[in-house]
Design a protein around this motif. Structure first.
Motif, mmCIF file in Angstrom:
data_model
loop_
_atom_site.group_PDB
_atom_site.id
_atom_site.type_symbol
_atom_site.label_atom_id
_atom_site.label_comp_id
_atom_site.label_asym_id
_atom_site.label_seq_id
_atom_site.Cartn_x
_atom_site.Cartn_y
_atom_site.Cartn_z
ATOM 1 N N ALA A 112 -0.612 10.905 -0.504
ATOM 2 C CA ALA A 112 -1.034 11.049 0.887
ATOM 3 C C ALA A 112 -0.013 11.826 1.701
ATOM 4 N N LEU A 161 -3.836 7.181 1.526
ATOM 5 C CA LEU A 161 -2.864 6.399 2.280
ATOM 6 C C LEU A 161 -3.297 4.961 2.495
ATOM 7 N N ARG A 178 0.487 6.589 -1.943
ATOM 8 C CA ARG A 178 1.025 6.992 -0.648
ATOM 9 C C ARG A 178 1.835 8.281 -0.747
ATOM 10 N N ALA A 181 -6.340 12.538 2.427
ATOM 11 C CA ALA A 181 -5.069 11.920 2.808
ATOM 12 C C ALA A 181 -5.276 10.513 3.327
#
Length: 577
Positions: free
Chosen positions: A419, A460, A416, A456
């Motif tokens: 991301a 994520l 994350r 991304a």
């Protein structure tokens, strides 16, 4: 694989169990787990949002202009605001109540002095980040309160039991002493800074104001050379030499051999920096010490624990979950409160069977004032371990604990963070496109932005769900099902998970982490760890889950959602610039 029944949990020494200690039953433990803060309130998101927007607003703010009317001298109110803001970022992780208080205070001060009243995209983004962070803190405070209440209720009469003398409880004044030393240094630095300002004002009272011509402003050496009317010269140390143009005139205070630049009369930056680096940890330690000193009798619960070498986690189970099928919570690290074991001995927790344990304190998400007490081996003395941080277990725990339930492997904090970095790069790229105006380069930029959105969204929200029928892969744009009889291989390559199939349509997910950083942090890369979990399911059908998964476990691709979000961002930038 042997089908013989696994041995029961390693028992605690009977004499070490306080009388009347309550067991944490599965029903109570599941209610505790369900009361945990929702994923949207993860402090990581609030931290990154506040940090990124605050830096952006700071960079975008007008550059300070030093003048005779508004000299660049001490800024104690600004320093106090910086201390509060840094404490907010620090307390976001472990003390949501204090973070909510400091966040409110810092925002009120910024609104009162007009810093956030200037209309700009960075200021708007900062206000949105503050609103989001406030919502997460309010939610987390309520969830923590409910979890503590449920843990106390489960402990029942055992709530009067006292915790063992861990390192934190043996030395409750260590926090206060360290805080006092740091705050004493901070107070000394404030006094020295104020004395510099006072000495200047006292010395400047009889001085005469004159003007001089700027000869040279050296930005590398941070110096300013000026020439007086009598052709004498003087060189000043300044913080902002770029503000002075060669040939311009500046005001200078002169009294015999005492000479000061009126716009930058004195420099207390070093003392202010010392105040900052001592006050923040000093107040943080003081808050920890106050919490330790307030601690009275701690509740105690009987639980089961098991370690996981791959994930460097210790999983905690309900006392009646004798097979270790559904973890309640896990901790990332344990600090052993005994002498270290011999190097030839195995680690205390990893790869060991279930063990009976005592959990002292009121567990709650993000909490750290807990102690786990268990045995090294049957009949040996107890080992007390201080819990570094508490995390509620995900709906589907480690492979050894699934026992037929669908297994879900998904994005962790490292993925994350990747991301967030990609999303920030995308937002900055869109800002740059509209700042430069339309050109043919937009065609190339749009293509790159689509690739960034894909990466991304994958980083994520990537997810692999294993059930009785096969693997479900959630990527940026779709959820794909791969039956077990079509899968030929599961491999990891850097930050990519590759799944080979009998056809021409192999599947892959990238990026799923940041292997370079994870290796340097001493962690196994996410891709390698995930493949190590899934590969046994491919080659050993008896290990596969025996039930089918649901659409909720597969999840929804985030690519379309992020695309809409960036279109809205592009519209906002277009109408703002």
């Amino acid at each position: 694989m042997s089908n013989s029944p696994s041995p029961g949990p390693l028992p605690l020494v009977a004499d070490a169990i306080p009388p009347g200690v309550a067991a944490w039953h599965s029903g109570d433990a599941e209610r505790w787990r369900e009361a945990a803060p929702r994923p949207w309130a993860d402090p990581l998101w609030a931290f990154l949002a506040l940090l990124a927007t605050a830096v952006w607003a700071l960079v975008d703010a007008p550059y300070p202009v030093c003048s005779t009317a508004t000299p660049c001298a001490s800024d104690w109110p600004g320093l106090a605001g910086a201390v509060v803001q840094l404490l907010t970022l620090l307390w976001l992780w472990r003390r949501p109540g204090l973070a909510l208080l400091t966040l409110t205070g810092s925002m009120v001060s910024l609104l009162v002095d007009g810093t956030l009243m200037e209309p700009s995209v960075p200021n708007t983004a900062l206000l949105l980040a503050v609103s989001y962070a406030t919502a997460t803190l309010i939610h987390r405070v309520g969830a923590v309160r409910q979890q503590r209440s449920l843990a106390l209720k489960a402990a029942g009469a055992a709530g009067a039991a006292r915790a063992p003398l861990t390192a934190a409880s043996r030395h409750p004044f260590s926090f206060v002493l360290a805080a006092a030393l740091l705050l004493a240094v901070s107070a000394l630095a404030v006094w020295q800074g104020l004395r510099v300002a006072f000495d200047h004002d006292e010395r400047a009272a009889p001085a005469a104001m004159t003007s001089a011509v700027v000869v040279e402003a050296d930005e590398d050496e941070l110096t300013l050379k000026v020439r007086f009317e009598d052709d004498g010269t003087h060189t000043f140390d300044v913080l902002f030499p770029e503000q002075y143009e060669t040939g311009s005139r500046v005001d200078v205070l002169v009294d015999d051999d005492w000479v000061r630049l009126a716009a930058e009369p004195y420099d207390t930056f070093g003392w202010e920096l010392l105040v900052l680096v001592t006050t923040v940890p000093g107040l943080a330690l003081l808050a920890n010490g106050a919490a330790v000193l307030r601690s009275g009798p701690l509740p105690v619960l009987r639980v089961l624990v098991r370690g996981d070498r791959d994930d460097h986690r210790t999983w905690v189970y309900a006392a009646d979950d004798r097979a270790g099928e559904r973890p309640v919570l896990y901790v990332d690290a344990l600090q052993e409160d005994e002498e270290e074991p011999d190097e030839e001995e195995p680690d205390e927790y990893p790869d060991l069977p279930l063990r009976e344990a005592l959990l002292f304190g009121t567990p709650h998400t993000g909490g750290s004032k807990l102690t786990l007490v268990t045995a090294r081996a049957e009949g040996e003395t107890l080992t007390a371990c201080i819990v570094a941080a508490v995390h509620p277990a995900p709906a589907w725990g480690p492979l050894a604990a699934t026992k037929g339930s669908p297994l879900v492997q998904s994005a962790d904090q490292t993925s994350r963070v990747v991301a967030i970095a990609l999303l920030a790069l995308e937002a900055a790229a869109i800002w740059g496109m509209f700042s430069e105006g339309f050109s043919w380069q937009w065609v190339i930029a749009v293509g790159l932005l689509v690739g960034l959105i894909t990466s991304a969204a994958t980083a994520l929200s990537w997810r692999i769900t294993a059930d009785s029928g096969g693997l479900w892969l959630r990527s940026a744009w779709r959820v794909r099902r791969l039956p077990w009889d079509e899968i030929t291989a599961v491999n990891a390559h850097h930050d990519r998970i590759q799944i080979g199939t009998t056809g021409d349509h192999d599947a892959s997910l990238s990026p799923v982490g940041w292997s370079w950083l994870e290796r340097r942090l001493g962690r196994r890369p996410t891709a390698a760890r995930t493949v190590a979990t899934l590969r046994p399911l491919l080659h050993h059908p008896d290990l596969r889950p025996t039930t089918t998964s649901t659409s909720a476990q597969h999840g929804m691709p985030l690519g379309p959602l992020l695309t809409c979000a960036f279109l809205l961002w592009a519209a906002a930038v277009h109408f703002t610039l």
